[in-house]
Design a protein around this motif. Sequence first.
Motif, PDB file in Angstrom:
ATOM      1  N   GLU A   1      49.864  45.627  36.824  1.00 57.79           N
ATOM      2  CA  GLU A   1      48.481  45.497  36.394  1.00 57.79           C
ATOM      3  C   GLU A   1      47.958  46.825  35.868  1.00 57.79           C
TER       4      GLU A   1
ATOM      5  N   PRO B   1      54.569  35.031  41.082  1.00 62.50           N
ATOM      6  CA  PRO B   1      53.132  35.329  41.161  1.00 62.50           C
ATOM      7  C   PRO B   1      52.721  36.606  40.421  1.00 62.50           C
ATOM      8  N   GLY B   2      53.532  37.645  40.523  1.00 60.93           N
ATOM      9  CA  GLY B   2      53.208  38.895  39.829  1.00 60.93           C
ATOM     10  C   GLY B   2      53.220  38.726  38.320  1.00 60.93           C
TER      11      GLY B   2
ATOM     12  N   PHE C   1      50.172  36.629  37.315  1.00 64.18           N
ATOM     13  CA  PHE C   1      48.980  37.468  37.351  1.00 64.18           C
ATOM     14  C   PHE C   1      48.944  38.375  36.123  1.00 64.18           C
ATOM     15  N   SER C   2      50.103  38.946  35.779  1.00 66.15           N
ATOM     16  CA  SER C   2      50.164  39.836  34.619  1.00 66.15           C
ATOM     17  C   SER C   2      49.822  39.096  33.327  1.00 66.15           C
TER      18      SER C   2
ATOM     19  N   PHE D   1      45.299  33.025  36.340  1.00 68.79           N
ATOM     20  CA  PHE D   1      44.765  33.515  37.611  1.00 68.79           C
ATOM     21  C   PHE D   1      44.660  32.377  38.626  1.00 68.79           C
TER      22      PHE D   1
ATOM     23  N   VAL E   1      47.796  31.622  40.702  1.00 66.22           N
ATOM     24  CA  VAL E   1      48.199  32.528  41.790  1.00 66.22           C
ATOM     25  C   VAL E   1      47.093  32.761  42.817  1.00 66.22           C
ATOM     26  N   ARG E   2      46.005  32.050  42.725  1.00 62.13           N
ATOM     27  CA  ARG E   2      44.864  32.360  43.594  1.00 62.13           C
ATOM     28  C   ARG E   2      45.137  32.113  45.073  1.00 62.13           C
TER      29      ARG E   2
ATOM     30  N   HIS F   1      48.054  32.886  46.480  1.00 64.47           N
ATOM     31  CA  HIS F   1      49.085  33.830  46.894  1.00 64.47           C
ATOM     32  C   HIS F   1      48.481  34.930  47.767  1.00 64.47           C
TER      33      HIS F   1
ATOM     34  N   TRP G   1      48.526  38.495  45.451  1.00 65.26           N
ATOM     35  CA  TRP G   1      47.890  38.435  44.133  1.00 65.26           C
ATOM     36  C   TRP G   1      46.632  37.575  44.128  1.00 65.26           C
TER      37      TRP G   1
ATOM     38  N   LYS H   1      42.997  39.322  44.130  1.00 64.46           N
ATOM     39  CA  LYS H   1      42.753  39.983  42.844  1.00 64.46           C
ATOM     40  C   LYS H   1      42.474  38.952  41.758  1.00 64.46           C
ATOM     41  N   ALA H   2      43.261  37.880  41.766  1.00 60.08           N
ATOM     42  CA  ALA H   2      43.073  36.832  40.755  1.00 60.08           C
ATOM     43  C   ALA H   2      41.712  36.162  40.917  1.00 60.08           C
TER      44      ALA H   2
END
Length: 125
Positions: free
Chosen positions: A1, A33-34, A37-38, A56, A59-60, A62, A65, A68-69
Amino acid sequence: ETCLSLLYRLGRTDEVQQLIFKAESLDHDSSSPGLLFSKGAMFLYQNKYLDSFHFFNLVRKHKIWGPKAMSRMIHILLHYQELSQLSCFENTASTQERNYMITARMLVSELEEIESNNKSFYNIR
């Protein structure tokens, strides 16, 4: 990120897409997930808010992540009117505005629950 953010601030947007595509080809798991998110961050920086929101949302739940999402999803929902002038959101009637606010409140509640669970976890130790 952080890498994506830095590249966008430097105006090197082509490199961001190349990094995402390279990560996809190396990972062989497009549901990482990473990586998801990216992709959401990439679309956010490109002002493609609906695409960003979609990734987003994937992955919400997770553990790492997700918070942050969700914070980015809340930002998109709460600022949709400003964002609509920049991108793909239509100017909406009050019904849609209420729906965005309801969704944002639900996401805030999820974040608060995650935060309280984290605090109780660390208090036990």
